[in-house]
Write a protein that holds these residues in place. Structure first.
Motif, mmCIF file in Angstrom:
data_model
loop_
_atom_site.group_PDB
_atom_site.id
_atom_site.type_symbol
_atom_site.label_atom_id
_atom_site.label_comp_id
_atom_site.label_asym_id
_atom_site.label_seq_id
_atom_site.Cartn_x
_atom_site.Cartn_y
_atom_site.Cartn_z
ATOM 1 N N LEU A 110 54.491 72.659 -17.768
ATOM 2 C CA LEU A 110 55.295 73.127 -16.642
ATOM 3 C C LEU A 110 54.004 73.517 -15.428
ATOM 4 O O LEU A 110 53.005 73.873 -15.887
ATOM 5 N N GLN A 111 54.528 73.393 -14.264
ATOM 6 C CA GLN A 111 53.548 73.961 -13.190
ATOM 7 C C GLN A 111 53.318 75.467 -13.473
ATOM 8 O O GLN A 111 54.360 76.176 -13.470
ATOM 9 N N GLY A 112 51.922 75.662 -13.327
ATOM 10 C CA GLY A 112 51.893 77.495 -13.090
ATOM 11 C C GLY A 112 51.644 77.760 -14.677
ATOM 12 O O GLY A 112 51.284 78.784 -14.967
ATOM 13 N N MET A 113 51.710 76.693 -15.894
ATOM 14 C CA MET A 113 51.499 77.345 -17.049
ATOM 15 C C MET A 113 50.807 76.234 -17.948
ATOM 16 O O MET A 113 50.778 74.966 -17.653
ATOM 17 N N ALA A 114 49.836 76.582 -18.831
ATOM 18 C CA ALA A 114 49.135 75.797 -19.637
ATOM 19 C C ALA A 114 48.260 75.054 -18.863
ATOM 20 O O ALA A 114 47.859 73.707 -19.123
ATOM 21 N N ASP A 115 47.786 75.562 -17.551
ATOM 22 C CA ASP A 115 46.871 74.425 -16.688
ATOM 23 C C ASP A 115 45.522 74.441 -17.335
ATOM 24 O O ASP A 115 44.975 73.148 -17.185
ATOM 25 N N ASP A 123 66.656 86.249 1.723
ATOM 26 C CA ASP A 123 66.861 84.957 2.766
ATOM 27 C C ASP A 123 66.646 85.643 4.098
ATOM 28 O O ASP A 123 66.333 85.122 5.211
ATOM 29 N N LYS A 124 67.020 86.884 4.236
ATOM 30 C CA LYS A 124 66.947 87.857 5.652
ATOM 31 C C LYS A 124 65.548 88.489 5.952
ATOM 32 O O LYS A 124 65.068 88.770 7.252
ATOM 33 N N ASN A 125 65.152 88.873 4.698
ATOM 34 C CA ASN A 125 63.843 89.954 4.984
ATOM 35 C C ASN A 125 62.567 88.825 4.741
ATOM 36 O O ASN A 125 62.385 88.347 3.726
ATOM 37 N N ARG A 126 62.033 88.733 5.977
ATOM 38 C CA ARG A 126 60.773 87.625 5.974
ATOM 39 C C ARG A 126 59.608 88.017 5.172
ATOM 40 O O ARG A 126 59.006 87.173 4.481
ATOM 41 N N LEU A 127 59.513 89.296 5.222
ATOM 42 C CA LEU A 127 58.210 89.944 4.472
ATOM 43 C C LEU A 127 58.499 89.618 2.964
ATOM 44 O O LEU A 127 57.649 89.295 2.381
ATOM 45 N N LEU A 128 59.901 90.146 2.553
ATOM 46 C CA LEU A 128 59.723 89.855 1.227
ATOM 47 C C LEU A 128 59.886 88.244 0.934
ATOM 48 O O LEU A 128 59.436 88.142 -0.444
ATOM 49 N N ASN A 129 60.541 87.588 1.517
ATOM 50 C CA ASN A 129 60.513 86.117 1.158
ATOM 51 C C ASN A 129 59.307 85.619 1.124
ATOM 52 O O ASN A 129 58.791 84.817 0.188
ATOM 53 N N TRP A 130 58.242 86.076 2.249
ATOM 54 C CA TRP A 130 56.851 85.352 2.155
ATOM 55 C C TRP A 130 56.130 85.961 0.749
ATOM 56 O O TRP A 130 55.564 85.312 0.268
ATOM 57 N N LEU A 131 56.232 87.155 0.520
ATOM 58 C CA LEU A 131 55.810 87.963 -0.858
ATOM 59 C C LEU A 131 56.156 87.111 -2.138
ATOM 60 O O LEU A 131 55.557 86.558 -2.893
ATOM 61 N N LEU A 132 57.490 86.664 -2.149
ATOM 62 C CA LEU A 132 57.871 85.910 -3.404
ATOM 63 C C LEU A 132 57.660 84.589 -3.140
ATOM 64 O O LEU A 132 57.085 84.008 -4.349
ATOM 65 N N LYS A 133 57.612 83.956 -1.982
ATOM 66 C CA LYS A 133 57.127 82.560 -1.994
ATOM 67 C C LYS A 133 55.743 82.303 -2.163
ATOM 68 O O LYS A 133 55.266 81.428 -2.542
ATOM 69 N N THR A 134 54.921 83.299 -1.755
ATOM 70 C CA THR A 134 53.461 83.238 -2.131
ATOM 71 C C THR A 134 53.205 83.603 -3.618
ATOM 72 O O THR A 134 51.765 83.258 -4.070
ATOM 73 N N THR A 135 53.848 83.854 -4.161
ATOM 74 C CA THR A 135 53.655 84.547 -5.641
ATOM 75 C C THR A 135 54.468 83.575 -6.658
ATOM 76 O O THR A 135 54.095 82.506 -7.106
ATOM 77 N N PHE A 136 55.471 84.214 -7.119
ATOM 78 C CA PHE A 136 56.488 83.376 -8.203
ATOM 79 C C PHE A 136 56.654 81.983 -7.782
ATOM 80 O O PHE A 136 56.674 80.930 -8.604
ATOM 81 N N TYR A 137 57.252 81.975 -6.437
ATOM 82 C CA TYR A 137 57.676 80.724 -5.919
ATOM 83 C C TYR A 137 56.495 79.600 -6.104
ATOM 84 O O TYR A 137 56.658 78.615 -6.569
ATOM 85 N N ALA A 138 55.316 79.929 -5.448
ATOM 86 C CA ALA A 138 54.269 79.075 -5.437
ATOM 87 C C ALA A 138 53.803 78.700 -6.653
ATOM 88 O O ALA A 138 53.359 77.743 -7.057
ATOM 89 N N GLN A 139 53.820 79.671 -7.728
ATOM 90 C CA GLN A 139 53.261 79.637 -8.984
ATOM 91 C C GLN A 139 54.283 78.315 -9.621
ATOM 92 O O GLN A 139 53.371 77.456 -10.530
ATOM 93 N N PHE A 140 55.507 78.079 -9.603
ATOM 94 C CA PHE A 140 56.333 77.370 -10.279
ATOM 95 C C PHE A 140 57.130 76.333 -9.565
ATOM 96 O O PHE A 140 57.593 75.240 -10.162
ATOM 97 N N CYS A 141 57.156 76.252 -8.317
ATOM 98 C CA CYS A 141 58.039 75.417 -7.553
ATOM 99 C C CYS A 141 57.065 74.617 -6.485
ATOM 100 O O CYS A 141 55.925 74.995 -6.178
ATOM 101 N N ALA A 142 57.826 73.531 -6.056
ATOM 102 C CA ALA A 142 57.325 72.423 -5.580
ATOM 103 C C ALA A 142 57.415 72.515 -3.897
ATOM 104 O O ALA A 142 56.861 71.774 -3.222
#
Length: 476
Positions: free
Chosen positions: A396-401, A107-126
């Motif tokens: 699930l989003q990101g699975m069995a597409d 939540d405080k490290n913007r680079l880490l947040n961006w990295l996770l949000k563009t990978t795992f988060y983007a894969q499964f979340c809305a």
């Protein structure tokens, strides 16, 4: 249910699908596709594939997905299909979420947040906000062609968190309010025809205790539940409570069936509340038979969400089928009975009654063969002009597409008078990066065996990347 209502639903659904794909200008009605939904009934197995005329180009079902998303899916499914890599990834993400260090705080490290949000988060979340969620869900419908979404609020309250589990304690009331607000916000973000996923245990530790003891919700819980149900009903959005471990499922059934009786009125012609049935439990066929009898007796439409089940690591082994093949056989037999609205050797009538109630069905599965078998039944029924059960496929989003896109593509190519145009939904979670990652890690920990079953998707994404590379190089 009034005569002809299923026909009207089919006409409405087809009109919406045509409207969406006309806007995208990607209608494929002339493509001879060998996917399951476009196969004639007699050729619905992999060994009876339809031949394509050489003059008609083959269009990949995954062609509609952006290359960046295909690449991300390939990388993430490569991790999840490898138990050592998956365990290492869990450990790293868990350390990030539990760390007190500013450097490791997502939540405080913007680079880490961006990295996770563009990978795992983007894969499964809305998304984190209503604007993000609506942008992503609209894209899922208009760009990818899905009929709708299953949206689930990420934040939840679990046993052992937030204080003592008492009926009237502050912690219990706080958990109920968090759940209530989250559900109402989720309803606001959906559109008519969508679904909302929920967990009753999200109402807090005391709710989990009540479920295990098969007791009714407290008055505060009931008010929150009815408010959420009323909001969903007003917007014509259906609710999909998830099944949990068997120790709580009897309580979950008790809560959901009461709500089905209240909201799934036959005269309304649609389901607001569903119950989830796990095919890997040996008791599920008999339970489904009992619930069908109750729906027929009390005159409501039974909402059935059919899954295989994923709590292999925690359920007592004697409750579960001994092999995956037995679970697959049970799943397909249950689906066949539901789609045909007929009792069978697997799903038997209670007290000898052969009357089958009206039902709405969600087949939530990442198993290609089960989808093929179900759609073969639907195509055969459509070819005979039979009235069809209202059915949705869910992944699930990101699975069995590869399965989801194949169904969408085949639906675009259908003449609805002769074959069934499948309705396809993607399940996605919304909330902050931290909330969603906590949610995903908890679900993955509960469903670790299911999380690793992504090998088919990894292979499909790898094949698609290779196809695109050859196209760019002029080799295809």
């Amino acid at each position: 249910m009034r005569p002809g209502i299923q026909h009207l639903r089919r006409v409405e659904g087809l009109a919406l699908r045509r409207s969406i794909h006309a806007k995208r200008n990607v209608h494929m009605s002339k493509i001879q596709n060998a996917s399951v939904a476009s196969l004639p009934p007699a050729a619905a197995s992999p060994s009876h594939m339809v031949s394509r005329p050489s003059s008609i180009p083959q269009v990949s079902a995954l062609d509609r997905i952006p290359t960046s998303s295909v690449l991300r899916s390939y990388l993430i499914t490569s991790i999840s299909s490898s138990p050592p890599l998956l365990s290492a990834c869990f450990a790293i993400l868990r350390r990030m979420l539990d760390s007190k260090s500013t450097l490791m705080n997502i939540d405080k490290n913007r680079l880490l947040n961006w990295l996770l949000k563009t990978t795992f988060y983007a894969q499964f979340c809305a998304g984190e906000t209503q604007k993000e969620v609506q942008q992503n869900t609209t894209a899922a419908k208009t760009n990818l062609g899905y009929d709708g979404i299953i949206l689930e609020f990420a934040l939840e309250v679990l046993e052992g968190e937030g204080g003592e589990a008492t009926a009237d304690g502050e912690a219990t009331e706080r958990a109920i309010e968090i759940w209530r607000k989250g559900m109402l916000e989720t309803v606001q973000m959906t559109s008519p025809g969508d679904f909302i996923g929920l967990k009753w245990s999200g109402l807090g530790p005391y709710a989990l205790r009540l479920l295990k003891e098969q007791r009714d919700p407290t008055p505060s819980m009931e008010r929150a539940i009815l408010e959420a149900c009323d909001a969903a009903a007003a917007k014509k959005v259906a609710l999909l409570p998830g099944a949990e471990e068997e120790v709580t499922n009897a309580g979950i059934d008790q809560w959901t069936l009461k709500l089905q009786q209240r909201y799934n009125k036959a005269e309304l012609g649609r389901v607001i509340m569903y119950s989830t049935y796990q095919a890997y439990l040996k008791s599920t066929p008999a339970k489904l038979g009992r619930h069908l009898a109750l729906a027929q007796k009390d005159g409501y439409i039974l909402g059935v969400k059919l899954v295989r089940g994923a709590y292999l690591a925690s359920e007592p082994r004697h409750l579960i089928w001994s092999t995956k093949e037995e679970t697959d056989k049970c799943y397909d037999a249950l689906a066949e009975s539901l789609l045909k609205r007929k009792y069978s050797e697997v799903v038997q009538p209670v007290h000898g009654s052969e009357a089958f109630p009206h039902i709405d069905v969600v087949l939530a599965t990442h198993n290609h063969e089960s989808v093929r078998k179900a759609q073969a039944i639907r195509n055969e029924q459509a070819s005979r002009g039979e009235e069809l059960v209202r059915l949705a496929y869910a992944q699930l989003q990101g699975m069995a597409d590869e399965i989801s896109c194949e169904l969408v593509q085949a639906g675009e190519a259908q003449d609805a008078g002769n074959t069934d145009a499948p309705r396809v939904f993607k399940c996605m979670t919304w909330g902050t990066t931290t909330e969603c990652l906590n949610y995903l890690l908890r679900r993955a920990a509960e469903n670790r065996d299911a999380a690793s079953r992504t090998e088919d998707t990894r292979k499909a994404m790898g094949k698609e990347l290779w196809r695109r590379a050859k196209t760019v190089a002029g080799l295809e």
